[in-house]
Enzyme design. Structure first.
Site, short mmCIF file in Angstrom:
data_model
loop_
_atom_site.label_atom_id
_atom_site.label_comp_id
_atom_site.label_asym_id
_atom_site.label_seq_id
_atom_site.Cartn_x
_atom_site.Cartn_y
_atom_site.Cartn_z
CG ASP B 14 -1.79 1.19 1.36
OD1 ASP B 14 -2.26 1.66 0.31
OD2 ASP B 14 -2.02 1.67 2.48
CB SER B 15 0.28 4.75 -0.88
OG SER B 15 -0.99 4.85 -0.30
CE1 TYR B 46 3.04 5.90 -3.05
CE2 TYR B 46 2.44 4.52 -4.91
CZ TYR B 46 3.35 4.88 -3.93
OH TYR B 46 4.54 4.22 -3.83
N GLY B 47 -2.71 9.25 -3.83
CA GLY B 47 -3.94 9.74 -4.43
C GLY B 47 -3.84 11.10 -5.12
CB CYS B 77 -2.70 1.08 -2.42
SG CYS B 77 -2.82 2.81 -2.92
CG ASN B 78 -9.21 0.99 -3.13
OD1 ASN B 78 -10.00 0.37 -3.81
ND2 ASN B 78 -9.04 0.74 -1.84
CD GLU B 156 -3.69 8.75 7.40
OE1 GLU B 156 -3.05 9.80 7.40
OE2 GLU B 156 -3.42 7.76 6.69
CB CYS B 188 -10.67 4.22 0.44
SG CYS B 188 -9.29 4.95 1.35
CB THR B 189 -7.14 0.16 2.54
OG1 THR B 189 -6.28 1.26 2.25
CG2 THR B 189 -7.08 -0.87 1.44
CG HIS B 190 -7.37 5.29 5.26
ND1 HIS B 190 -6.41 4.84 4.38
CD2 HIS B 190 -6.70 6.11 6.13
CE1 HIS B 190 -5.24 5.35 4.71
NE2 HIS B 190 -5.39 6.12 5.75
#
Lengths: 269, 269
Positions: B14-15, B46-47, B77-78, B156, B188-190
């Site tokens: 992932d980023s 990265y987005g 990472c999407n 975050e 999104c992984t978040h």
């Protein structure tokens, strides 16, 4: 060793787009100065990186601008100023101004009580750089710091006057209001865009110090004192360098700059 | 050319920290598999980067993990999956799974009406990668996409159940609710960390597809079909690599992973 001349440009740099609020303040304050802006958009944001990484990147950018013969260097990024300003200053052949020093000077000059609040990104606040800069100028001052990690993404979303931004600001400022301070430093170059909203919330309780305006005043003074002010009254050159061209950079950049972004070039370090 | 063996690890990347929600799902679903995680924390997010930059960085990470002899690669990472999955897949000697393909498969399988919503970062949504993946699986489906740029910083910040996050989610989901969809992909992984809040807002209107859970199921199936499942029933090895160690990485990482982060090493690419 290069010799600085009045027609040489002012070099301004930031981790991304935020420093354009400093460029905007410089354009208004010093309308005949040539300006080169460098935004490290490929590696933004710096606020979440380690000290060693920030120092390394900052020096790379300073070196790039010095190769363009800038007559002064302005560190427009609070994170870089907090972490790496001393190292850049030690290595630079030209004067180095930074937003933290400028904001601290302005806050100390304006605070009647000596109680000064500072808001910024977590890295800026954790570095304690504002508190150190303020205490160097006035050892009797009392500094209260508050990290506001969501302000940058809210500004970049364009929610400059939005209920979510208002609620977030109220949450972040709650602990600030109970401190006995009379001045609040906006310790991040993104924050001038939400100054109207912040001013609305703080009301008469606090005077806001905008570090973009502070550094433009400091730069004007420095150029005058050193004989490096550009005497020409012609249209100056504005050149923008970025390390990546993300989606919406133009849109967001122009919102920060308050005018069109021409002469935008991609470079790699 | 390396030969994959059952005892080789699964490589997840992932980023930054977000892919740890995928690692968590893998640990629960495949408790005897060794896992290597790579988070490119020096260059996150990265987005906001250009396509060329994302492709370049993604391939660097895939190459790093392949040198560690991973038996499958999981793009957690999407943004990377949206932009670079095809290139990584074409160059990889081992199977490559990605969160977009996994989320799309799960959504198509579960949607009764064929109306599917997708929420994600601006880059993921702008890439249109979910719509393409969903239409490849079911050409009759209708996809509605909505970018939610503030969810990552809110997660975050740790405001997982906070009035600001709730108000932000209500704002972002308002246009989603007027579409005739029955399924919403958390692209999104978040987002798994705010699934309870999102579920509370969507109520009975929408079923939520969590791409971390989806990819863990897909990985389990792949390992079984290819004979690469680890037959040992011993404690597996978990190794985490990051390119920078930012403040609070441990804290945030453990929140994403749901357990302690041991064996965390710094590498540069």
């Amino acid at each position: 060793m290069q010799t600085s001349l009045p027609q040489h440009p002012i070099g301004v740099f930031d981790s991304g787009v935020g420093g354009l609020t400093v460029v905007r303040a410089l354009m208004d304050r010093l309308p005949f100065e040539n300006i080169i802006y460098f935004g490290d958009t490929a590696r933004v944001p710096y606020g979440v990186k380690s000290v060693a990484t920030i120092e390394h990147y900052t020096q790379q950018i300073a070196d790039f601008l010095l190769r363009q013969q800038v007559k002064i260097l302005i560190i427009a990024c609070n994170t870089m100023a907090a972490v790496a300003a001393d190292k850049v200053r030690a290595a630079s052949p030209v004067p180095v101004l930074d937003v933290i020093e400028a904001g601290a000077r302005n806050a100390v000059a304006r605070s009647a009580s000596g109680g000064i609040g500072v808001i910024g990104t977590p890295t800026t606040i954790n570095s304690n750089a504002y508190a150190r800069a303020i205490h160097r100028l006035n050892p009797d001052s009392r500094v209260y710091s508050q990290a506001c990690p969501l302000f940058v993404p809210l500004v970049e979303e364009g929610w400059l006057d939005h209920p979510v931004t208002r609620l977030t600001a109220q949450e972040y400022l709650k602990p600030v209001f109970v401190e006995s301070i009379d001045t609040l430093v906006l310790g991040c170059t993104h924050y001038p865009l939400i100054k109207p909203l912040l001013s609305d919330i703080t009301g008469q309780r606090l005077q806001l110090v905008d570090s973009a305006l502070s550094i433009a005043d400091q730069a004007a003074q420095l150029l005058q004192d050193s004989g490096l002010a550009n005497p020409q009254h012609e249209l100056p050159d504005y050149q923008y360098y970025v390390t990546d061209l993300p989606v919406k950079f133009q849109t967001i950049g122009e919102r920060f700059l308050g005018r069109s972004l021409n002469r935008l070039d991609l470079v790699s370090l």
